[in-house]
Write an enzyme that holds these catalytic residues in place. Structure first.
Site, PDB file in Angstrom:
ATOM      1  N   HIS A 263       0.829  -1.212   0.000  1.00 20.58           N
ATOM      2  CA  HIS A 263       0.000   0.000   0.000  1.00 20.58           C
ATOM      3  C   HIS A 263       0.869   1.270   0.000  1.00 20.58           C
ATOM      4  CE1 HIS A 263      -3.667   2.368   1.105  1.00 20.58           C
ATOM      5  NE2 HIS A 263      -2.751   3.164   1.635  1.00 20.58           N
ATOM      6  N   GLU A 264       1.748   1.372   0.984  1.00 16.93           N
ATOM      7  CA  GLU A 264       2.590   2.574   1.069  1.00 16.93           C
ATOM      8  C   GLU A 264       3.517   2.642  -0.143  1.00 16.93           C
ATOM      9  OE1 GLU A 264       1.688   4.762   3.181  1.00 16.93           O
ATOM     10  OE2 GLU A 264       0.440   3.433   4.387  1.00 16.93           O
ATOM     11  N   HIS A 267       1.762   4.485  -2.833  1.00 13.63           N
ATOM     12  CA  HIS A 267       1.858   5.945  -2.636  1.00 13.63           C
ATOM     13  C   HIS A 267       3.243   6.429  -3.058  1.00 13.63           C
ATOM     14  CE1 HIS A 267      -1.923   6.775  -0.607  1.00 13.63           C
ATOM     15  NE2 HIS A 267      -1.695   5.944   0.390  1.00 13.63           N
ATOM     16  N   GLU A 293      -4.925   7.803  -3.090  1.00 13.93           N
ATOM     17  CA  GLU A 293      -5.361   6.529  -2.502  1.00 13.93           C
ATOM     18  C   GLU A 293      -5.672   5.509  -3.594  1.00 13.93           C
ATOM     19  OE1 GLU A 293      -5.499   4.586   1.009  1.00 13.93           O
ATOM     20  OE2 GLU A 293      -4.888   6.658   0.687  1.00 13.93           O
TER      21      GLU A 293
END
Ligand code: ZN
Length: 501
Positions: A263-264, A267, A293
């Protein structure tokens, strides 16, 4: 370049350096500062943000920004600078409308509310937080009226996090999603559930090696990025050349850090791949929370929760985490897609997650549109939990008090998470049209072709395109929840062997 621009650049450079140091101080506070050193670092932070605020809101800087927005100056600027002076003009206009006394009072109220929320959550007692929440809501409504007296306060809030997005559009797509999702969830919950196959303890150092493997696999560059540990995972970008992500490693729950890393990493990949010509301007990082997101969730859910994502790397992960040697890829796949009606948003699977957000969005509207009194909110929360997820929270801590956002005054933020997933459904549909089935690309170990597609279609533009323009230019169709619903239906019908409906 003109004298006006030269003077602007001098001040803007100063602002950029203050911001860079501020980000570093905050990074240090969450990853390295010892408990006793925290207060001094917090003071350094306040000092830096006060300096930056004074400079940014000074008449001199504002006048320069206005001057650069005049056609003869504006024409001479490059794309990133044009975006920057347009953005700064709007942002400064808003900020300058807020009276200084009110602003200070607002910041203090937020700090008090945050502490009250922590106490209330610990005691699982909403009544401790209620008076603070009431004050925050009242001040937010006032703040919105300063920013734009002609606009509905909730529209002002949405616009802060996902510029150009309005509640009529969100109502339409969330409703579309809810209608399709509730019957699907019903079917899934009645079907046979997988038994957990992941047990035992997993060495945090080995988990760190898995994190590195996953990040490199998806395309995060360690020449322009680094990692550290913190209580909650987050990403912070100083520029496309320096993007930092954190993680938290639990010995008994290795999946947590694996999916946080993906997830990170999503980003981070976004920030690393913004056009380098945008360096040190407002365009250099994406300020739209829904779009940001969408990228972290695309990597985490659309790719990371696909069985084929793991085919090329699962044996290597089993080597690093011997506890997984007895867990087959199929068992692993079922476990990372276990749909359950759980109480806590941050622990929810990708399907029920949507309903957690819809619930919060509807409550935010109840607050700002229907003026539902604060004391009635826990009841409303529990009613909606029962209606959407068929469970009732046993206490406030696992119900209305679970998220930090409202104590921070971050109303209007929650919808961005789900908008991100809805955008993902559309991106997936378009990507498959252009590159062929994602399943095949992943199985062939060519995930970086997907990363490259996202770089070209989305990341390189930074903040220069509004969310609705990103959707229009990438997908060439109107925003809709249908592609996301189709993706859920197809995936979970197969996974849970549901009857086709
Ligand atoms: Zn995120």
């Amino acid at each position: 370049m003109s004298q006006t621009f030269d003077r602007f650049q001098t001040l803007y450079e100063r602002l950029n350096q203050l911001s860079r140091i501020g980000i570093l101080v905050s990074w240090d506070m969450y990853t390295a500062t010892p408990k006793k050193g925290f207060d001094d670092m917090a003071k350094a932070m306040t000092f830096l943000s006060t300096e930056a605020f004074a400079l940014a809101t000074s008449d001199e800087f504002y006048d320069l920004v206005l001057a650069l927005n005049e056609p003869e100056e504006y024409r001479q600027l490059n794309e990133a600078m044009q975006y920057s002076v347009r953005y700064l003009k709007r942002d400064l206009e808003k900020r300058r409308r807020i009276p200084k006394d009110f602003y200070e009072d607002f910041v203090n109220t937020q700090n008090d509310a945050m502490r009250a929320w922590e106490d209330a959550k610990r005691a699982s007692d909403f009544s401790i937080f209620a008076p603070h929440l009431e004050k925050i809501i009242d001040m937010i409504a006032k703040n919105c009226a300063y920013i734009d007296p002609n606009k509905d306060p909730y529209e002002v809030l949405l616009d802060q996090f996902e510029e150009g997005m309005d509640s009529a559009t969100i109502d339409r797509i969330f409703e579309e999603l809810k209608e399709g999702l509730l019957p699907l969830l019903d079917q899934i919950l009645k079907a046979q559930q997988p038994e957990s196959a992941i047990h035992g303890s997993y060495d945090p150092d080995a988990q760190k090696k898995v994190q590195k493997l996953l990040l490199e696999y998806i395309g995060f560059s360690f020449d322009a990025g680094t990692t550290a540990q913190s209580e909650h995972p987050f990403t912070t970008g100083l520029s496309c050349n320096d993007v930092r992500i954190t993680n938290h490693f639990y010995e008994d729950a290795p999946l947590s850090a694996m999916f946080s890393a993906i997830h990170e990493g999503g980003h981070g990949i976004f920030e690393q791949n913004v056009n380098p010509a945008f360096h040190n301007t407002e365009a250099a990082s994406c300020r739209y929370m829904g779009v940001h997101e969408s990228q972290s969730r695309f990597f985490e859910n659309i790719l990371g929760r696909n069985r084929n994502f793991w085919i090329p790397i699962y044996p290597k992960i089993q080597e690093l985490l011997p506890g997984l040697k007895t867990v087959s890829l199929d068992q692993f796949y079922r476990e990372i897609n276990h749909v359950q009606n759980s109480l806590i948003r941050t622990e929810a699977d990708e399907v029920t997650y949507c309903l957690h957000i819809i619930l919060r969005y509807e409550i935010e509207q109840a607050i700002f549109r229907d003026h539902v009194p604060v004391e009635e909110l826990p009841k409303l929360w529990n009613q909606k939990m029962k209606e959407y997820l068929k469970i009732t929270p046993p206490d406030d801590a696992s119900g209305i008090l679970q998220d930090v956002h409202w104590s921070n005054g971050q109303f209007g933020y929650f919808p961005s998470y789900l908008l991100g997933s809805i955008y993902d459904g559309m991106f997936l549909e378009e990507l498959e049209k252009e590159l062929g089935p994602v399943d095949q690309i992943l199985a062939d170990g060519k995930i970086q072709t997907i990363t490259k597609w996202l770089n070209d279609k989305i990341h390189q533009y930074g903040s220069t395109r509004l969310p609705k323009d990103v959707i229009r230019q990438v997908c060439d169709r109107e925003l809709s929840a249908k592609p996301l619903l189709d993706y859920y239906r197809k995936k979970y019908t197969e996974l849970y062997q549901l009857k086709e409906s």
